[in-house]
Scaffold this active site. Structure first.
Site, short mmCIF file in Angstrom:
data_model
loop_
_atom_site.label_atom_id
_atom_site.label_comp_id
_atom_site.label_asym_id
_atom_site.label_seq_id
_atom_site.Cartn_x
_atom_site.Cartn_y
_atom_site.Cartn_z
N ARG A 158 -85.60 -5.05 -37.90
CA ARG A 158 -86.03 -3.96 -38.79
C ARG A 158 -86.44 -4.48 -40.18
O ARG A 158 -86.15 -3.86 -41.21
CB ARG A 158 -84.93 -2.90 -38.94
CG ARG A 158 -84.45 -2.31 -37.63
CD ARG A 158 -85.55 -1.58 -36.86
NE ARG A 158 -85.05 -1.25 -35.54
CZ ARG A 158 -85.26 -2.00 -34.44
NH1 ARG A 158 -86.02 -3.09 -34.49
NH2 ARG A 158 -84.78 -1.65 -33.28
N SER A 207 -82.79 6.15 -37.00
CA SER A 207 -81.51 5.51 -37.35
C SER A 207 -81.30 5.51 -38.86
O SER A 207 -82.19 5.12 -39.61
CB SER A 207 -81.49 4.07 -36.85
OG SER A 207 -81.51 4.07 -35.46
N GLU A 278 -81.16 1.65 -42.83
CA GLU A 278 -82.43 1.32 -42.16
C GLU A 278 -83.54 2.21 -42.70
O GLU A 278 -84.67 1.77 -42.89
CB GLU A 278 -82.28 1.52 -40.64
CG GLU A 278 -83.57 1.24 -39.87
CD GLU A 278 -83.35 1.18 -38.36
OE1 GLU A 278 -82.29 0.71 -37.91
OE2 GLU A 278 -84.29 1.59 -37.64
C1 LIG Z 1 -86.24 10.58 -33.28
C2 LIG Z 1 -86.52 9.21 -33.85
C3 LIG Z 1 -86.28 8.10 -33.07
C4 LIG Z 1 -86.52 6.81 -33.57
N1 LIG Z 1 -86.28 5.73 -32.80
C5 LIG Z 1 -86.54 4.50 -33.24
C6 LIG Z 1 -86.34 3.35 -32.40
O1 LIG Z 1 -85.91 3.44 -31.27
N2 LIG Z 1 -86.63 2.13 -32.92
C7 LIG Z 1 -87.12 1.96 -34.17
O2 LIG Z 1 -87.39 0.82 -34.57
N3 LIG Z 1 -87.32 3.03 -34.99
C8 LIG Z 1 -87.05 4.28 -34.55
N4 LIG Z 1 -87.26 5.35 -35.37
C9 LIG Z 1 -87.68 5.13 -36.77
C10 LIG Z 1 -89.19 5.11 -36.97
O3 LIG Z 1 -89.85 5.84 -35.97
C11 LIG Z 1 -89.73 3.67 -36.99
O4 LIG Z 1 -89.15 2.91 -38.03
C12 LIG Z 1 -91.25 3.66 -37.18
O5 LIG Z 1 -91.75 2.37 -36.94
C13 LIG Z 1 -91.67 4.11 -38.57
O6 LIG Z 1 -93.07 4.26 -38.53
P1 LIG Z 1 -93.84 5.26 -39.47
O7 LIG Z 1 -95.26 4.99 -39.30
O8 LIG Z 1 -93.39 6.67 -39.26
O9 LIG Z 1 -93.37 4.74 -40.89
P2 LIG Z 1 -92.76 5.59 -42.12
O10 LIG Z 1 -91.46 6.18 -41.70
O11 LIG Z 1 -93.82 6.50 -42.60
O12 LIG Z 1 -92.51 4.43 -43.13
C14 LIG Z 1 -91.50 3.46 -42.89
C15 LIG Z 1 -91.76 2.25 -43.80
O13 LIG Z 1 -92.97 1.64 -43.39
C16 LIG Z 1 -93.90 1.60 -44.46
N5 LIG Z 1 -95.24 1.77 -43.91
C17 LIG Z 1 -95.69 2.78 -43.14
N6 LIG Z 1 -96.97 2.56 -42.80
C18 LIG Z 1 -97.31 1.39 -43.37
C19 LIG Z 1 -98.51 0.61 -43.39
N7 LIG Z 1 -99.63 1.00 -42.76
N8 LIG Z 1 -98.51 -0.54 -44.08
C20 LIG Z 1 -97.40 -0.97 -44.74
N9 LIG Z 1 -96.24 -0.29 -44.76
C21 LIG Z 1 -96.21 0.87 -44.06
C22 LIG Z 1 -93.47 2.72 -45.39
O14 LIG Z 1 -93.94 2.52 -46.71
C23 LIG Z 1 -91.96 2.64 -45.26
O15 LIG Z 1 -91.46 1.59 -46.06
C24 LIG Z 1 -87.03 6.66 -34.89
C25 LIG Z 1 -87.30 7.80 -35.66
C26 LIG Z 1 -87.05 9.06 -35.16
C27 LIG Z 1 -87.35 10.26 -36.01
#
Ligand SMILES: Cc1cc2nc3c(=O)[nH]c(=O)nc-3n(C[C@H](O)[C@H](O)[C@H](O)COP(=O)(O)OP(=O)(O)OC[C@H]3O[C@@H](n4cnc5c(N)ncnc54)[C@H](O)[C@@H]3O)c2cc1C
Length: 292
Positions: A158, A207, A278
């Site tokens: 992560r 998480s 996280e």
């Molecule tokens: C129900 C649920 C289940 C989940 N299960 C998992 C799982 O099994 N495994 C897991 O790893 N995660 C899980 N997550 C967490 C999440 O989905 C992941 O961390 C995901 O990768 C975040 O992606 P996002 O695009 O929504 O990023 P955001 O939540 O929008 O942002 C997260 C971080 O990434 C940065 N970011 C976003 N886009 C970019 C970009 N293009 N360039 C640079 N930085 C960027 C943001 O600034 C922030 O620091 C879960 C979440 C939920 C709600």
């Protein structure tokens, strides 16, 4: 560019205040221009993917918040390579891969984020993570675009080496031939497993804490502290999985932080473990020091 745009609608937990500036770049050139503008005006830059691992301060964020759109949120297949814009949803990537008869991205289907958010977090599930399938990523900052290899991105649990102001505009994944049915079946199986153990039909941000390197997971420890169902304001420790916080009813980010602080304190007292969050923070958010 827009001003004072509410961000709660861009996060899966549904909390948080407005972005001072907000823009939706559709190309690398537009993205680069915005990043240069921010540098010239000494404005910080934040990126939002699907907001699925994000807590935004209730008073908002005094920065330029970017949400990638257009070609930066599209996905296509080239040979055995899945090419995703940084803002493309994992579900879209999986759909393209499946249609092209490519497997290996099924694990990502249950992670409700984007390709770029996945790079930033080295997202993973069911024994696979971004670094297992990622070839490289185009990362843009005020000085322009650069292609970074997985090694340069420094992906670990992560974590990535991406610095503030570095935006993942594109990511390439190496997949392997598979049948459409096999991909569909595998993705459905993983999703079903997830529904059994996690509050997938509630507003959460995934998480809350990282699992420690050794010993019981964060969820297990929080549960053993008797905190399942513990509520502060509108935020509640998920009765289904203790490493999730649900927005039960009109929660604020401050409610979520208060629940996190309580869980962290209780786990520290009982297990001597310092939990690391996280979920990512946007705006001036922090957890109170332990023992404060
Ligand atoms: C129900 C649920 C289940 C989940 N299960 C998992 C799982 O099994 N495994 C897991 O790893 N995660 C899980 N997550 C967490 C999440 O989905 C992941 O961390 C995901 O990768 C975040 O992606 P996002 O695009 O929504 O990023 P955001 O939540 O929008 O942002 C997260 C971080 O990434 C940065 N970011 C976003 N886009 C970019 C970009 N293009 N360039 C640079 N930085 C960027 C943001 O600034 C922030 O620091 C879960 C979440 C939920 C709600």
């Amino acid at each position: 560019m827009e001003e004072h745009v509410p961000l709660a609608r861009y996060t899966t937990i549904g909390t948080g205040g407005p972005a001072r500036w907000f823009a939706r770049p559709e190309t690398v050139e537009e993205l680069h221009e915005l990043l240069r503008w921010a540098e010239e005006h000494d404005v910080g830059v934040e990126v939002i993917g699907l907001g699925s691992n994000l807590l935004v301060h209730d008073d908002g964020v005094d920065a330029l918040v970017l949400k990638l759109a257009g070609e930066l949120a599209a996905a296509e297949v080239e040979g055995d390579t899945l090419v995703m814009g940084g803002g493309a949803a994992n579900a879209v990537g999986l759909h393209r891969a499946r249609s092209a008869g490519l497997g290996g991205f099924e694990f990502a289907s249950a992670i409700p984020g984007t390709a770029g958010g996945g790079v930033r977090m080295n997202a993973g599930a069911y024994g696979r993570e971004w670094r297992d399938v990622l070839i490289d990523a185009v990362v843009v900052d005020a000085s322009g675009p650069r292609t970074l290899s997985v090694e340069e991105l420094g992906l670990s649990y992560r974590h990535s080496n991406l610095a503030p102001g570095q935006v993942v505009a594109r990511a390439r994944f190496r997949l392997e031939p598979s049948s459409t049915d096999a991909v569909k079946e595998k993705a459905a199986e993983l999703l079903a497993q997830r529904k059994e153990t996690q509050p997938t039909n509630k507003r959460t941000f995934g998480s809350v804490f990282k699992n420690p390197d050794e010993g019981p997971g964060a969820g297990r420890m929080i549960e053993e502290c008797g905190l399942k169902g513990h509520r502060i304001g509108g935020a509640i420790v998920s009765p289904r999985h203790a490493n999730f916080i649900e927005n039960a009813d009109g929660a604020t980010t401050a409610d979520c932080i208060a629940v996190m602080a309580e869980a962290r304190t209780r786990v520290h007292e009982r297990f001597g473990v310092v939990l690391e969050h996280e979920v990512q923070f946007l705006g001036p958010l922090e957890l109170p020091a332990l023992g404060a």
